[in-house]
Design a protein around this motif. Structure first.
Motif, short mmCIF file in Angstrom:
data_model
loop_
_atom_site.label_atom_id
_atom_site.label_comp_id
_atom_site.label_asym_id
_atom_site.label_seq_id
_atom_site.Cartn_x
_atom_site.Cartn_y
_atom_site.Cartn_z
N PRO A 11 0.81 -1.23 0.00
CA PRO A 11 0.00 0.00 0.00
C PRO A 11 0.84 1.27 0.00
O PRO A 11 0.41 2.29 -0.52
CB PRO A 11 -0.79 -0.09 1.31
N ARG A 15 0.48 4.36 -2.54
CA ARG A 15 0.26 5.75 -2.11
C ARG A 15 1.29 6.70 -2.76
O ARG A 15 0.94 7.75 -3.27
CB ARG A 15 0.36 5.81 -0.56
N THR A 130 2.96 11.84 10.51
CA THR A 130 2.30 10.70 9.86
C THR A 130 3.15 9.43 9.91
O THR A 130 2.61 8.34 9.76
CB THR A 130 1.98 11.03 8.39
N SER A 137 0.59 0.78 11.77
CA SER A 137 -0.19 -0.04 10.85
C SER A 137 0.28 -1.50 10.92
O SER A 137 1.23 -1.82 11.62
CB SER A 137 -0.04 0.48 9.42
N GLN A 139 1.58 -3.13 8.55
CA GLN A 139 2.65 -3.40 7.58
C GLN A 139 4.01 -3.49 8.28
O GLN A 139 4.27 -2.75 9.22
CB GLN A 139 2.70 -2.28 6.53
N LEU B 92 -2.71 14.50 8.75
CA LEU B 92 -3.40 14.04 7.53
C LEU B 92 -2.46 14.26 6.34
O LEU B 92 -1.47 14.96 6.46
CB LEU B 92 -4.68 14.85 7.30
N TYR B 93 -2.80 13.64 5.22
CA TYR B 93 -2.08 13.92 3.97
C TYR B 93 -2.95 14.87 3.15
O TYR B 93 -4.04 14.50 2.72
CB TYR B 93 -1.84 12.63 3.19
N ASP B 95 -2.75 15.98 0.20
CA ASP B 95 -2.96 15.76 -1.24
C ASP B 95 -3.96 14.63 -1.50
O ASP B 95 -4.19 14.28 -2.65
CB ASP B 95 -1.62 15.42 -1.91
N MET B 96 -4.56 14.07 -0.47
CA MET B 96 -5.50 12.96 -0.66
C MET B 96 -6.92 13.41 -0.39
O MET B 96 -7.15 14.31 0.42
CB MET B 96 -5.16 11.82 0.31
N GLU B 100 -9.72 8.49 -0.30
CA GLU B 100 -8.38 7.94 -0.56
C GLU B 100 -7.60 7.75 0.75
O GLU B 100 -6.91 6.75 0.92
CB GLU B 100 -7.59 8.88 -1.48
N GLU B 103 -9.04 4.76 2.55
CA GLU B 103 -8.75 3.52 1.82
C GLU B 103 -7.26 3.15 1.95
O GLU B 103 -6.91 1.97 2.09
CB GLU B 103 -9.12 3.69 0.35
N TYR B 104 -6.42 4.18 1.94
CA TYR B 104 -4.98 3.95 2.12
C TYR B 104 -4.71 3.28 3.46
O TYR B 104 -3.99 2.28 3.56
CB TYR B 104 -4.26 5.30 2.00
N PHE B 105 -5.34 3.80 4.52
CA PHE B 105 -5.12 3.21 5.84
C PHE B 105 -5.79 1.84 5.96
O PHE B 105 -5.29 0.96 6.67
CB PHE B 105 -5.56 4.16 6.96
N ARG B 107 -5.86 -0.29 3.61
CA ARG B 107 -4.86 -1.19 3.01
C ARG B 107 -3.70 -1.41 3.98
O ARG B 107 -3.21 -2.53 4.13
CB ARG B 107 -4.31 -0.58 1.71
N LEU B 108 -3.26 -0.32 4.63
CA LEU B 108 -2.16 -0.46 5.59
C LEU B 108 -2.55 -1.39 6.74
O LEU B 108 -1.70 -2.10 7.29
CB LEU B 108 -1.77 0.91 6.17
N ARG B 152 -10.14 7.26 10.88
CA ARG B 152 -8.92 6.48 10.62
C ARG B 152 -8.54 5.66 11.85
O ARG B 152 -8.11 4.50 11.74
CB ARG B 152 -7.80 7.46 10.24
#
Lengths: 304, 316
Positions: A11, A15, A130, A137, A139, B92-93, B95-96, B100, B103-105, B107-108, B152
């Protein structure tokens, strides 16, 4: 592993890829690469000699018919002419020099540029808080960091990929041996591995003095590699013609140059591999130890 | 004992150079508790939460989360799966988009693809951000960003939440929304540790309280015990007519402390140190005195005033 599998299994790569692989950046890279390649070829084209004059001017790209002397020492060069008494162009040397210039360019862009981008990225993740969310996580550190290595310099990878067609043509016309190309590729990959691992180590463990030592060490190693390149590329026309080509083609030479070249290359590779393993191991530890000091990271602090 | 507690720390200490941020904290939080952490700025609350969330490494001491020991510099995979951490700066990011980001987290956190979409939708509904799923996180208001961060935090269904100042800087409406979300989460029996300076919020949400001062945990226990140990409750009294007569009658009654007239209402807030029976006797005496009482309400006291009167306001 195909691209889709890589996206699903990592992931972090996904990203980084999605945030950077944007049409606007792809267009900029493609245009910049084409302009660079045109400029490079034009510059080398301008270096070609005047074939009709009495003197060839810059003689590096004039074909040699014979040479009276020992390469590396004083001797007489006899240039080759065609039926109309025009100098013949030594295209092989011309393409060799283009290949040499492109290799320099790649070494500057990918290992150095990529490690700078990785440093910046991890620093940004730390400063905005972050990185710890990534630590929390499911991962593994390897997955996250491999995702970073593959994803953060993705536009540099693209830039290098756009140079590959001209690079391949240059290799073809310079007629280098497969072994020589393999050594260059290995050295290139090891340089990336080493510098990227150190970039991660320095940014994750925030160790000022050892970090500087490592950077210095890796600089020496890479500097050694580049020196090796300069040594091969900057030799005189005659030397290249008589010793160099033979060396590159058959990868064996009585003067021992190739043996030395191989030994130095292997030594550099060995140092690079050891350094990469060292930096990679401690960057894994640093990933889970956000406030680690030099003592906790470098003294193998054991927690019961 | 470790197995019976959601959080257990022993001698937990964190030192930054010559400053001790957390000093030998022994914390015991049972399963399913909503534990409020209070104290002045610099008391060590954030550092304690960071230690529990593995964002800082302890200088000394040990931590167990749901019976599993936290080992510094190690992945601690079992603990990570149980833990949801919301830092005070809700990173936070930018640019997302909202979708997104989640969904990114997802997946993480290794949520399988078949459940990922559904779970992201669920947490968006929980934090009421469904209509913002295509918005860039940079364009959200502070309250929305905090709710997105909370989404999140709960995405992987943690059994323990560590929330550091989750409502700081929010307007009353956003705070109420956040409290409602916490109450919803509370129903699913997860353990929540929450630090805040808004003590009325904690009084509404928490079952236990810890007070930190100068890096020490100076009080830790059920909220009801804190009220009882403070030995004080408050009575709201309203009456028609002249409030001065009511005040005079109250002053002459046993157990009555400070009396405060609430603005724009005919009500008084009375500090009362007596028992329930004595409060009943007070009400009887007011009625006997002929005062037209329209409201007489006992409340277990005000957490803020208990905290201020406790004197635990020193920073580390």
């Amino acid at each position: 592993m195909n691209f889709q599998t890589l996206k699903d299994s990592n992931p972090q790569f996904l990203r980084e890829f999605k945030s950077r692989f944007q049409p606007i950046y792809i267009t900029i890279i493609a245009i910049a690469s084409v302009v660079f390649q045109i400029c490079l070829l034009l510059w080398f084209y301008k270096q070609l000699p005047n074939t009709t004059g009495s003197s060839p001017g810059i003689a590096r790209y004039v074909a040699i018919s014979s040479y009276d002397g020992i390469p590396g020492y004083r001797g007489s060069i006899h240039y080759a002419f065609d039926a109309n008494r025009h100098y013949l162009i030594d295209w092989r040397t011309w393409w060799f020099d283009i290949f040499h210039a492109l290799t320099w360019m790649m070494f500057l862009v990918l290992p150095l540029g990529g490690s700078f981008l990785l440093l910046q990225d991890i620093k940004r993740e730390i400063s905005q808080g972050t990185l710890h969310l990534l630590r929390l996580s499911r991962q593994s550190s390897q997955r996250i960091l491999i995702g970073k290595i593959l994803g953060v310099p993705i536009m540099l990878y693209l830039a290098i990929a756009t140079l590959l067609p001209v690079y391949a043509i240059a290799l073809l016309f310079a007629r280098l041996s497969i072994i020589a190309i393999a050594i260059i590729a290995l050295f290139f990959i090891s340089a990336c591995g080493l510098l990227y691992s150190y970039a991660l180590l320095v940014s994750l463990t925030q160790i000022p003095s050892p970090g500087q030592v490592f950077i210095g060490l890796s600089g020496i190693i890479q500097g050694g590699g580049l020196w090796l390149w300069s040594w091969w590329g900057s030799r005189t026309h005659a030397e290249l013609h008589y010793a160099g080509y033979q060396a590159w083609e058959r990868f064996s030479h009585t003067r021992g140059e190739i043996r030395n070249f191989t030994l130095i290359s292997l030594a550099l590779l060995a140092i690079s591999v050891c350094g990469t393993a060292y930096a990679w191991y401690f960057s894994q530890k640093g990933f889970y130890a956000p406030t680690s000091t030099r003592a906790t990271i470098l003294n193998f602090k054991i927690h019961d | 004992m470790v197995k019976q507690l959601a959080i257990y720390t022993h001698g937990l200490t964190k030192r930054f150079d010559d400053r001790i941020a957390v000093r030998e904290v022994n914390l015991k939080i049972p399963y399913g508790e909503v534990y409020g952490l209070i104290g002045p700025n610099g008391a060590g609350k954030t550092t304690l939460i960071k230690l529990l969330a593995m964002a800082e490494e302890p200088t000394q001491g040990k931590i167990w989360i749901y019976g599993d020991r936290l080992v510094p510099n190690q992945p601690n995979d079992r603990v990570k799966g149980r833990l949801g951490y919301l830092p005070d700066d809700f990173p936070l990011y930018n640019d997302m988009t909202v979708w997104e980001y989640l969904e990114y987290f997802a997946r993480l956190y290794d949520l399988p693809p078949s459940r990922r979409h559904k779970r992201v939708r669920e947490v968006l509904e929980l934090v009421r951000l469904t209509d913002k799923e295509t918005s860039l996180t940079a364009t959200l208001s502070r309250g929305m960003k905090q709710r997105l961060s909370l989404a999140r935090t709960v995405l992987h269904r943690p059994v323990m939440l560590l929330l550091d100042e989750p409502v700081s800087g929010l307007d009353p409406v956003a705070r109420q929304l956040f409290r409602d979300i916490i109450k919803t989460l509370q129903k699913s029996q997860i353990t929540i540790l929450i630090s805040s300076h808004i003590l009325s919020d904690l009084a509404e949400l928490c079952t236990s309280i810890g007070i930190m001062e100068q890096g020490n945990l100076v009080y830790s226990g059920p909220l009801s015990e804190l009220y009882a140990s403070a030995g004080q409750q408050q009575i709201l009294v309203a009456a028609t007519g002249d409030l001065n007569v009511l005040k005079a009658q109250l002053k002459s009654s046993p157990g009555v402390g400070a009396i405060e007239e609430l603005p724009n209402s005919s009500r008084l807030r009375v500090d009362f140190s007596g028992t329930s029976d004595q409060a009943a006797e007070l009400m009887r005496s007011l009625i006997k005195a002929g005062i037209p009482i329209t409201e007489f309400q006992c409340t277990p006291g005000d957490l803020e005033s208990i905290f201020l009167k406790s004197g635990h306001q020193k920073t580390s």
